[in-house]
Design a protein around this motif. Sequence first.
Motif, short mmCIF file in Angstrom:
data_model
loop_
_atom_site.label_atom_id
_atom_site.label_comp_id
_atom_site.label_asym_id
_atom_site.label_seq_id
_atom_site.Cartn_x
_atom_site.Cartn_y
_atom_site.Cartn_z
N THR A 150 0.64 -1.20 0.18
CA THR A 150 0.00 -0.10 -0.10
C THR A 150 1.06 1.16 0.00
N TRP A 158 -2.18 6.49 -1.16
CA TRP A 158 -3.55 5.77 -1.50
C TRP A 158 -4.33 5.82 -0.25
N ARG A 161 -8.16 7.67 -0.09
CA ARG A 161 -9.31 7.01 -0.02
C ARG A 161 -10.11 7.15 1.22
N CYS A 199 -19.30 -1.07 14.81
CA CYS A 199 -18.82 0.29 15.01
C CYS A 199 -19.99 1.46 15.38
N ARG A 234 -5.20 -6.01 1.97
CA ARG A 234 -4.57 -4.54 2.14
C ARG A 234 -5.84 -3.62 2.30
N THR A 235 -6.99 -4.22 1.71
CA THR A 235 -8.17 -3.15 1.60
C THR A 235 -8.87 -3.08 3.19
N LEU A 241 -19.75 -6.91 6.23
CA LEU A 241 -18.92 -6.64 7.04
C LEU A 241 -18.93 -7.61 8.23
N MET A 265 -14.64 -7.37 4.54
CA MET A 265 -15.68 -6.30 4.48
C MET A 265 -15.56 -6.12 2.91
N GLY A 294 -15.92 -3.27 1.06
CA GLY A 294 -15.85 -1.92 1.26
C GLY A 294 -16.83 -1.15 0.58
N GLN A 295 -16.78 -1.27 -0.75
CA GLN A 295 -17.78 -0.25 -1.77
C GLN A 295 -19.08 -0.63 -1.24
N HIS A 321 -18.90 8.63 13.59
CA HIS A 321 -18.04 7.38 13.55
C HIS A 321 -16.73 7.94 12.56
N ASN A 368 -14.11 6.99 7.48
CA ASN A 368 -13.53 7.42 6.32
C ASN A 368 -13.93 8.72 6.13
N ILE A 396 -17.01 9.60 3.67
CA ILE A 396 -18.33 9.16 4.22
C ILE A 396 -18.71 10.22 5.23
N ASN A 420 -9.90 3.89 12.10
CA ASN A 420 -11.48 3.61 12.49
C ASN A 420 -11.18 2.70 13.83
#
Length: 325
Positions: free
Chosen positions: A31, A35, A39, A115, A154-155, A198, A215, A217-218, A252, A255, A258, A282
């Motif tokens: 990573t 990046w 993101r 979360c 890595r995501t 998740l 997860m 993610g998208q 929270h 990201n 978000i 997070n």
Amino acid sequence: MPTIRAVPIGVGHFLPERIVTNNELAKTVDTSDEWIKTRTGIERRHFAAEGEFTSDLAIKAAKNALKNAKISANEIDTIVLATSTPDQTFPSTATKVQAGLGMTSGFAFDIQAVCAGFAYALTTANSLIVSGQSKKVIVIGAETFSRIMDWNDRTTCVLFGDGAGAIILEAQKFEGTSKDRGILACDLSSDGKYNDLLYVDGGVSTTQTTGVLRMQGQEVFKHAVGKLAESGENAMSKAGVTSEDVDWIVPHQANLRIIKSTAKKMSVPMEKVVLTVQDHGNTSAASIPLALSVAVEKGQIVKNNLILTEAIGGGLAWGAVVFRW
Ligand code: ACO
């Protein structure tokens, strides 16, 4: 009409000593700082040391909150601890905190809503106070998510960190209007059909292993903004306030994208949003109390400020709480 409110009287947090920057992570994970920052907004996170457990972080955050409130642990009658990374399968991490604080009475239990855990914990604590069951509750969010990372994914492994935050709520009588201090409204939701978006791929009843976080993610991202904004609007409407009345959103911290989109959807400018995601990553249920504590310490949040918190996570589970500091 005179109403009992759950009013914040102290706040505190604790972060493990070890800070891991994006560049340090990039030495072992495929990573880059660029990046991760672009993101997610994350620049660094804290990781607990070997032998340092969720309860250790929670006890230190709780002690800082007690100091901030200028009260002793024996004045607390209830501990509500939100975590998805407990020390043991049972008993609750909250009971370890009870012992760690030297409390000899009262009761303690954990809440698990990933979360969204702190929104669920605040709502539960509020109900205990409003019903007359509890008078002084310490609400803690504490996590060691570094322990459930798949370091080959890595995501996900770049997103999470460890930490704890705590606030103390006290039963106080007010007029029963939106000008009261304390918790004014709560709004919780979950939808179990999204379990696969998740989750942790292990568990007591299924694999008898702890498992690691998985997860999509998208997909989570797609749900996050709409559900958070809707819950935030619901909580504000129940409290009888509008987004113009809100002094701070304490979201929270998952990201930055978000957080920004949700604030925009609720018509709240970013100057009114508390941000710690860059420093903590997070931290799941710990992220809101950590952000609250940092904002109070910095002098951003002051007495009588109207605050909206909102969070979403595994379940999916989400919610929002409106309260006056
Ligand atoms: N470093 C470098 N490249 C990476 C990394 C990484 N850490 N991770 C993924 N990539 C690559 C992928 O392999 C992919 O490459 P390809 O196009 O060559 O296939 C590319 O980057 C894009 O991958 P996506 O997964 O599509 O990246 P996306 O833009 O969706 O960002 C992210 C991923 C940050 C996880 C995003 O989906 C997200 O933030 N989702 C929300 C998740 C979230 O916030 N969850 C928390 C809420 S719930 C809770 O708190 C537990």
